[in-house]
Design a protein around this motif. Structure first.
Motif, PDB file in Angstrom:
ATOM      1  N   CYS A   2       0.715  -1.115   0.054  1.00  0.00           N
ATOM      2  CA  CYS A   2       0.050   0.002  -0.006  1.00  0.00           C
ATOM      3  C   CYS A   2       0.653   1.282  -0.012  1.00  0.00           C
ATOM      4  O   CYS A   2       0.394   2.276  -0.253  1.00  0.00           O
ATOM      5  CB  CYS A   2      -0.947  -0.017   1.009  1.00  0.00           C
ATOM      6  SG  CYS A   2      -0.152   0.262   2.669  1.00  0.00           S
ATOM      7  N   GLY A   3       2.182   1.325   0.109  1.00  0.00           N
ATOM      8  CA  GLY A   3       3.073   2.476   0.143  1.00  0.00           C
ATOM      9  C   GLY A   3       3.075   3.255   1.312  1.00  0.00           C
ATOM     10  O   GLY A   3       3.648   4.170   1.558  1.00  0.00           O
ATOM     11  N   ASN A  41      -0.638  -7.197   8.676  1.00  0.00           N
ATOM     12  CA  ASN A  41      -0.966  -8.434   8.390  1.00  0.00           C
ATOM     13  C   ASN A  41      -1.770  -8.556   7.097  1.00  0.00           C
ATOM     14  O   ASN A  41      -1.875  -9.428   6.020  1.00  0.00           O
ATOM     15  CB  ASN A  41      -1.634  -9.486   9.445  1.00  0.00           C
ATOM     16  CG  ASN A  41      -0.536  -9.984  10.259  1.00  0.00           C
ATOM     17  OD1 ASN A  41       0.399 -10.640   9.853  1.00  0.00           O
ATOM     18  ND2 ASN A  41      -0.890  -9.977  11.633  1.00  0.00           N
ATOM     19  N   GLY A  42      -2.873  -7.394   7.126  1.00  0.00           N
ATOM     20  CA  GLY A  42      -3.773  -7.376   5.817  1.00  0.00           C
ATOM     21  C   GLY A  42      -3.109  -6.985   4.677  1.00  0.00           C
ATOM     22  O   GLY A  42      -3.434  -8.004   3.690  1.00  0.00           O
ATOM     23  N   CYS A  43      -2.219  -6.317   4.478  1.00  0.00           N
ATOM     24  CA  CYS A  43      -1.275  -6.189   3.329  1.00  0.00           C
ATOM     25  C   CYS A  43      -0.326  -7.336   2.819  1.00  0.00           C
ATOM     26  O   CYS A  43      -0.346  -7.803   1.781  1.00  0.00           O
ATOM     27  CB  CYS A  43      -0.343  -4.952   3.392  1.00  0.00           C
ATOM     28  SG  CYS A  43      -1.338  -3.472   3.504  1.00  0.00           S
ATOM     29  N   GLY A  80      -1.892  -0.786  -3.973  1.00  0.00           N
ATOM     30  CA  GLY A  80      -3.011  -1.372  -3.179  1.00  0.00           C
ATOM     31  C   GLY A  80      -3.379  -0.502  -2.058  1.00  0.00           C
ATOM     32  O   GLY A  80      -2.782   0.699  -1.784  1.00  0.00           O
ATOM     33  N   ALA A  81      -4.416  -1.002  -1.376  1.00  0.00           N
ATOM     34  CA  ALA A  81      -5.053  -0.240  -0.202  1.00  0.00           C
ATOM     35  C   ALA A  81      -5.097  -1.293   0.958  1.00  0.00           C
ATOM     36  O   ALA A  81      -5.226  -2.210   0.683  1.00  0.00           O
ATOM     37  CB  ALA A  81      -6.345   0.416  -0.397  1.00  0.00           C
ATOM     38  N   HIS A  90     -11.795   2.952  -4.476  1.00  0.00           N
ATOM     39  CA  HIS A  90     -10.466   2.876  -4.405  1.00  0.00           C
ATOM     40  C   HIS A  90      -9.678   2.654  -5.865  1.00  0.00           C
ATOM     41  O   HIS A  90      -8.605   3.038  -6.007  1.00  0.00           O
ATOM     42  CB  HIS A  90     -10.000   1.767  -3.337  1.00  0.00           C
ATOM     43  CG  HIS A  90      -8.484   1.593  -3.429  1.00  0.00           C
ATOM     44  ND1 HIS A  90      -7.614   2.615  -2.703  1.00  0.00           N
ATOM     45  CD2 HIS A  90      -7.399   0.686  -3.888  1.00  0.00           C
ATOM     46  CE1 HIS A  90      -6.336   2.179  -3.060  1.00  0.00           C
ATOM     47  NE2 HIS A  90      -6.238   1.036  -3.463  1.00  0.00           N
ATOM     48  N   ILE A  91     -10.578   2.574  -6.693  1.00  0.00           N
ATOM     49  CA  ILE A  91      -9.914   2.379  -8.207  1.00  0.00           C
ATOM     50  C   ILE A  91      -9.314   3.768  -8.436  1.00  0.00           C
ATOM     51  O   ILE A  91      -9.805   4.696  -8.464  1.00  0.00           O
ATOM     52  CB  ILE A  91     -11.196   2.023  -9.053  1.00  0.00           C
ATOM     53  CG1 ILE A  91     -11.749   0.922  -8.856  1.00  0.00           C
ATOM     54  CG2 ILE A  91     -10.454   2.292 -10.568  1.00  0.00           C
ATOM     55  CD1 ILE A  91     -12.972   0.498 -10.029  1.00  0.00           C
ATOM     56  N   HIS A  92      -7.982   3.522  -8.785  1.00  0.00           N
ATOM     57  CA  HIS A  92      -7.031   5.139  -8.968  1.00  0.00           C
ATOM     58  C   HIS A  92      -6.066   4.687 -10.306  1.00  0.00           C
ATOM     59  O   HIS A  92      -5.480   5.626 -10.636  1.00  0.00           O
ATOM     60  CB  HIS A  92      -6.523   5.462  -7.734  1.00  0.00           C
ATOM     61  CG  HIS A  92      -5.415   4.731  -7.103  1.00  0.00           C
ATOM     62  ND1 HIS A  92      -5.705   3.303  -6.757  1.00  0.00           N
ATOM     63  CD2 HIS A  92      -4.073   4.926  -7.112  1.00  0.00           C
ATOM     64  CE1 HIS A  92      -4.476   2.866  -6.329  1.00  0.00           C
ATOM     65  NE2 HIS A  92      -3.473   3.675  -6.553  1.00  0.00           N
ATOM     66  N   CYS A  93      -5.593   3.407 -10.597  1.00  0.00           N
ATOM     67  CA  CYS A  93      -4.618   3.371 -11.587  1.00  0.00           C
ATOM     68  C   CYS A  93      -4.809   2.121 -12.462  1.00  0.00           C
ATOM     69  O   CYS A  93      -5.589   1.321 -12.143  1.00  0.00           O
ATOM     70  CB  CYS A  93      -3.176   3.336 -10.692  1.00  0.00           C
ATOM     71  SG  CYS A  93      -3.062   1.720  -9.588  1.00  0.00           S
TER      72      CYS A  93
END
Length: 792
Positions: free
Chosen positions: A9-10, A29-31, A54-55, A93-96
């Motif tokens: 997610c950065g 843990n989610g990422c 990602g998010a 969340h769609i962005h790229c």
């Protein structure tokens, strides 16, 4: 503490909370789990499109339990038939490009998902899934687990989906605030106020200007940097690259000037530039929204549907006049325009329009049937439960399933020019900078920035879509409804037009029909009319309308065989109607247009048609013949060759006795000879030829029939104006080329001043949106002017 970014997610990771897996660092843990899911399913290419796209997935335990309620799920679904369900979800969340890639590969993450398509501007994903293998709740949980939680609200779902991002408005507001204050604080330097200003506050105000420019430089202009970075990473030179480069150069240069006391820098120009560019972008967005509105709500299909009145009479009404409670008659091959309840005993529906699967689904009386299906078989009746949605039909017509391969690779005029524009612009900017740097450093940076700004092709990029969008609307108002704007460019390249005969150059209106053969009594006439009622073929409709009223009877085992005829059983009698060979009649000696009849395999006779050609046919062909090769392609015999040769101009080619597959092969052969072919047909027997042609136009005359293979639908009443539409398409491309020339001339003049150092970056930034408005005004005036030429 030292920090680093999460691979997924950065986000920054505090060292003591870092989770390392597969030699990669994650913030939680989610990422890590999302990465594991992608890795196990071979989807790690997701990270190749963007860095940390990602998010962080959110905890949704129990949040979507309401999706276990079948009634609620049915309200959310766009389509539900057998095991095939379709839903459109709004995913904020769609962005790229990574988002598009992963969401269009959901079928690799979850069995039961057939396909998924992303609408990037609207942040929507359309998912087709098998309800027996996966539930909507499981799909929503899957999306949430990979960081793409959908927004679902039963009360304001539609409003939320259609909400427009206000980011650009916020950016324009901040840019205006920064620009206004920086200009105000720059006045003492403009007027070279010495003494008090010089001695006490010069440094303070310069650093204050620097601080005020940061929100504009870092936030308002961020879209240009992100776009430039993504395109460079993908190896694409788009127009945002020189803009971003110019802004960065101006900011760095201005900061250096302040630090070393060389001057106040160009922060006034920088903030002004950002403001005026965003203003132009806002204008562009409003323009696109306007065009989108025109397309969604005014491009009605010129189709009608047969409505059954209370006294059982049948009338054709516009499809958008259908309301809840109406009873409709749906013939063979007709598209179901609305959701409804089946009244007749049974029917078979082809939902390939919606799902891409051509396997017919059987429905029985009382079942719900959905808009977008095509009725196959005997005529049926249905009751409407919701009014027509034209935007939904537009979506079905534009379904990717029916996109032609050549269309996907079609290069527009803008694509062709843009390919060379940015590299040339960068070359001019760097050469000019290299020349001036040895003469005057200040002028060199001014020239470099002004070149990048003044040559911004915003007007260039906007002229084609605005022109095409406007003409798309104009054609729609004149009853030619095109699938998309690209079709206009393709129409302009056509040099060969192929016409079907029956139902295309001939009219379906009543004309003289003579019966020849054994006597047909009232009972047999009722059989014939009942069988004809289920067919949409032009000859069937004309013969049905010409026969006297009769007591209509139910037809069993109705079948319409393309290019041959129709058959069915009524009260135990087997009736066949169509060509001589189909009904077992002796070959026609006289070359005529006719329909043969056989009952219980006993040949009775034939109905002979005196074809009525469409009004203005001869004049239309006269107008088209100087610029196009004209051909008549018909499945009928040569009975009317002499009439057509007298009616149509010399040089028109006639090809008769063509089966549907032969029509397709003929079109293909023309294309192999290097011809750009338009096929004009009725959409029934011509689907293959329409799909094969460069442009396929379907003629519609009070029937709810058109082919997904066609590129446009022309109302039959406007057939004689086909030459007008062809001229308009050519003039539209001419308008685009003129606007490109005007834009390029503006760029040449602007660049000549910029290269010589006579144009400041701020002036260039002000001129840029003005040039865009000029181009938009020009193309609007010209496209409307050409639309009025010979439009009567």
């Amino acid at each position: 503490m030292s920090t680093q970014n999460c691979f997924h997610c950065g986000l920054d990771i505090v060292k003591k909370e870092e989770i390392v897996f597969d030699e990669k660092s994650f913030c939680c843990n989610g990422c890590k789990t999302v990465y594991e899911i992608f890795s196990l399913n071979g989807l790690t290419d997701y990270y190749n499109f963007e860095t940390a796209p990602g998010a962080t997935p959110q905890d949704i335990k129990g949040k979507y339990d309401f999706l276990e309620n079948e009634a609620i799920v049915n309200r959310l679904l766009d389509f539900q038939e057998d095991t095939t369900n379709i839903i459109t979800l709004y995913i904020p969340h769609i962005h790229c490009s990574s988002c598009i890639w992963i969401l269009e590969n959901l079928n690799r993450l979850q069995s039961g998902i057939s396909s998924s398509q992303v609408n990037f501007p609207d942040k929507k994903t359309r998912i087709i899934f098998n309800a027996e293998k996966v539930t909507l709740k499981q799909i929503v949980h899957l999306l949430s687990s990979i960081g793409y939680e959908p927004y679902i609200s039963l009360d304001n779902y539609e409003n939320q989906v259609k909400s427009v991002s206000r980011d650009l408005i916020y950016k324009v507001g901040i840019a205006f605030f920064c620009f206004g204050n920086v200009m105000l604080l720059s006045f003492p330097e403009y007027f070279e106020v010495e003494e008090f200003w010089l001695d006490n506050y010069k440094g303070f105000f310069r650093w204050l200007i620097f601080a005020l420019s940061l929100p504009s430089f870092l936030y308002s202009a961020s879209g240009y940097y992100i776009s430039a970075y993504k395109n460079l990473k993908a190896g694409i030179l788009n127009i945002d690259i020189p803009i971003a480069l110019g802004l960065v150069v101006m900011f760095v240069r201005s900061t250096v000037d302040i630090i070393f006391g060389y001057g106040q820098g160009f922060f006034d120009s920088l903030t002004g530039l950002v403001f005026f560019m965003l203003l132009g972008k806002l204008f562009q967005q409003k323009t696109y929204n306007f065009l989108s509105f025109e397309r969604d709500f005014k491009s009605y299909f010129p189709i009608a549907v047969t409505k059954i009145l209370s006294d059982r009479t049948e009338v054709s009404v516009p499809v958008y006049d259908v309301v809840k409670g109406d009873r409709l008659l749906i013939r063979n091959k007709e598209l179901i325009p609305v959701d409804g309840i089946l009244i007749s005993e049974s029917m078979a529906i082809d939902y390939s329009f919606v799902t891409g699967e051509a396997v017919p689904i059987t429905k029985v009386s009382g079942d719900k049937i959905y808009a977008g299906g095509r009725q196959t078989g005997n005529v049926v009746e249905m009751e409407v439960i919701s009014s027509v949605s034209q935007s939904y039909l537009t979506q079905l017509w534009s379904n990717e399933v029916f996109a032609k391969k050549e269309d996907r690779n079609y290069k527009t005029i803008t694509d062709t020019i843009s390919r060379y524009f940015t590299p040339m612009l960068l070359l001019i900017a760097f050469v000019s900078f290299g020349f001036w740097i040895f003469i005057d450093t200040n002028t060199a940076f001014n020239v470099f920035t002004a070149v990048l700004i003044v040559a911004c092709p915003c007007a260039l990029a906007l002229s084609a879509p605005f022109t095409l969008g406007n003409v798309l609307r104009i054609m729609g108002n004149r009853k030619l409804y095109l699938k998309n704007a690209t079709v206009i460019e393709q129409m302009a390249k056509i040099n060969t037009i192929v016409f079907d005969k029956t139902g295309t150059i001939t009219t379906n209106k009543k004309s003289e029909i003579v019966y020849e053969g054994d006597y047909i009594d009232v009972k047999e006439r009722a059989f014939i009319k009942s069988l004809l009622r289920g067919s949409n073929h032009p000859l069937s409709r004309r013969l049905y309308d010409s026969l006297p009223d009769a007591h209509l009877l139910p037809v069993n085992h109705f079948e319409e065989i393309t290019g041959k005829g129709i058959q069915g059983t009524i009260n135990g009698f087997f009736i066949k109607m169509g060509s001589a060979s189909f009904v077992g009649a002796p070959p026609d000696i006289m070359q005529q247009t006719n329909v043969h009849v056989a009952i219980n395999r006993n040949y009775l006779g034939k109905y002979i048609f005196d074809n009525q050609y469409r009004e203005g046919l001869s004049m239309l062909f006269e107008n088209l013949s100087p610029n196009y090769e004209l051909k008549i392609l018909s499945g009928d015999n040569e009975g009317e060759r002499e009439i057509l040769e007298q009616l149509l101009p010399e040089g028109t080619e006639f090809i008769f006795n063509q089966k549907p597959e032969q029509k397709l092969i003929y079109i293909e052969q023309l294309q192999l000879q290097g011809k750009n072919v338009m096929m004009v047909g009725d959409g029934l027997n011509d689907a293959g030829a329409l799909a094969q042609s460069n442009v396929g136009i379907s003629i519609s005359e009070n029937v709810n029939v058109f082919s997904p293979a066609c590129d446009g639908i022309l109302d039959a009443s406007q057939f004689k104006k086909l030459d007008y539409f062809m001229k308009l398409s050519k003039n539209t491309v001419k308008t685009i080329k003129m606007s490109f020339t005007l834009s390029l001339l503006y760029n040449v003049v602007g660049l000549s001043f910029a290269i010589t150092g006579k144009l400041s970056p701020l002036t260039a930034a002000i001129i840029m949106p003005l040039s865009t408005i000029t181009i938009i005004g020009f193309v609007t005036i010209m496209s409307n002017y050409y639309a009025k030429i010979k439009s009567k």
